[in-house]
Design an enzyme around this catalytic site. Structure first.
Site, PDB file in Angstrom:
ATOM      1  N   ARG A  44       0.801  -1.221   0.000  1.00  0.00           N
ATOM      2  CA  ARG A  44       0.000   0.000   0.000  1.00  0.00           C
ATOM      3  C   ARG A  44       0.838   1.277   0.000  1.00  0.00           C
ATOM      4  O   ARG A  44       0.358   2.328  -0.448  1.00  0.00           O
ATOM      5  CB  ARG A  44      -0.949  -0.002   1.204  1.00  0.00           C
ATOM      6  N   ASP A 153     -15.242  10.638   7.162  1.00  0.00           N
ATOM      7  CA  ASP A 153     -14.232   9.597   6.994  1.00  0.00           C
ATOM      8  C   ASP A 153     -12.865  10.224   7.202  1.00  0.00           C
ATOM      9  O   ASP A 153     -12.690  11.434   6.973  1.00  0.00           O
ATOM     10  CB  ASP A 153     -14.325   8.957   5.606  1.00  0.00           C
TER      11      ASP A 153
END
Length: 279
Positions: A44, A153
């Protein structure tokens, strides 16, 4: 000698580098990275190292822990945050919202009252818009009411995507056909949520681990499959904070693997499958 960009980030972080990244993520977000996730971190963050032209994780760690690395820390959190969502996920919650919760709230709104719902950990907005569609089906006059949904978020990329309301056909396929026709408009190969629904959903970047700026109470809070990534003590703290943020009689919906655990200290009582009501 210059290192080819294609090779940057291809080597997994060492154990000490992984611990440093995991510690920073935990301090920043409350999220716990379990041991053995080194390959996930490497996969990632490889793109971030290539973008920055960094050959080693120690250089990346030095950057994100520096004062000048504030923006890159946000990018790191975005890369390491798991975003799994789809429309009407765990549909029993939306059925409970429709049958049990909304009738009273809509009566309040039609009598001039204020109704607020919160999708915490909303990812790219599919949960928040599922709530909005449920409301619209119950109240065709929703746009005239003082009724709003807050979608938050930690990932700024997800907030930007949710605000625009564009979704690929593969995502929209999960929406019943009658709702697709009413609440989505084709835009090239994608679909966009209609403006009437976008108008009642407000997207904001928010780290649940930080102080919350909201002053008003919420009638409904959805926080599903988020708290499970936190350490046990952080989970207990977050459930308490949600409880304090609920209006009297408000509802909290959590993920299928999550349970509110605060014993006799909590005023939240089970109100269905992974659903709680403030008493």
């Amino acid at each position: 000698m210059n290192v080819p960009l294609s090779t940057l980030g291809q080597v997994a972080p060492t154990e000490s580098e992984f611990r440093a990244i995991a510690q920073l993520l935990h301090e920043t977000t409350g999220i716990v990275l379990a041991p053995g996730k080194s390959s996930m971190v490497q996969s990632r963050l490889a793109k971030r190292l290539r973008t920055l032209g960094l050959a080693q994780y120690k250089d990346y760690i030095a950057l994100v822990t520096s004062e000048s690395g504030r923006e890159e820390r946000r990018q790191m959190v975005s890369a390491l945050t798991t975003n799994v969502t789809h429309f009407f996920r765990e549909n029993h919650h939306f059925e409970s919202l429709r049958r049990i919760v909304l009738p009273t709230l809509l009566e309040t709104a039609r009598n001039g009252g204020r109704v607020r719902l919160w999708s915490a950990g909303s990812s790219n907005g599919q949960e928040a818009y599922s709530i909005a569609m449920t409301i619209a089906e119950c109240a065709p006059d929703f746009a005239k009411l003082d009724l709003r949904i807050l979608a938050t978020d930690i990932d700024p990329l997800m907030i930007a995507a949710g605000s625009k309301g564009f979704y690929p056909a593969t995502a929209v396929a999960a929406v019943p056909e009658t709702l697709r026709k009413k609440y989505f408009r084709p835009e090239g190969e994608d679909f966009q949520i209609i403006s009437e629904l976008r108008d009642i959903v407000k997207f904001r970047e928010l780290n649940l681990h930080d102080p919350w700026p909201m002053r008003g109470k919420f009638d409904v809070i959805f926080c599903r499959n988020v708290v499970i990534y936190f350490a046990p003590e952080a989970q207990v703290s977050l459930w308490k904070r949600f409880e304090e943020q609920l209006a009297p009689g408000g509802y909290l919906f959590v993920g299928h693997s999550e349970r509110v655990t605060d014993g006799d200290q909590s005023k939240l009582r089970t109100a269905g499958v992974t659903s709680y009501k403030l008493t």
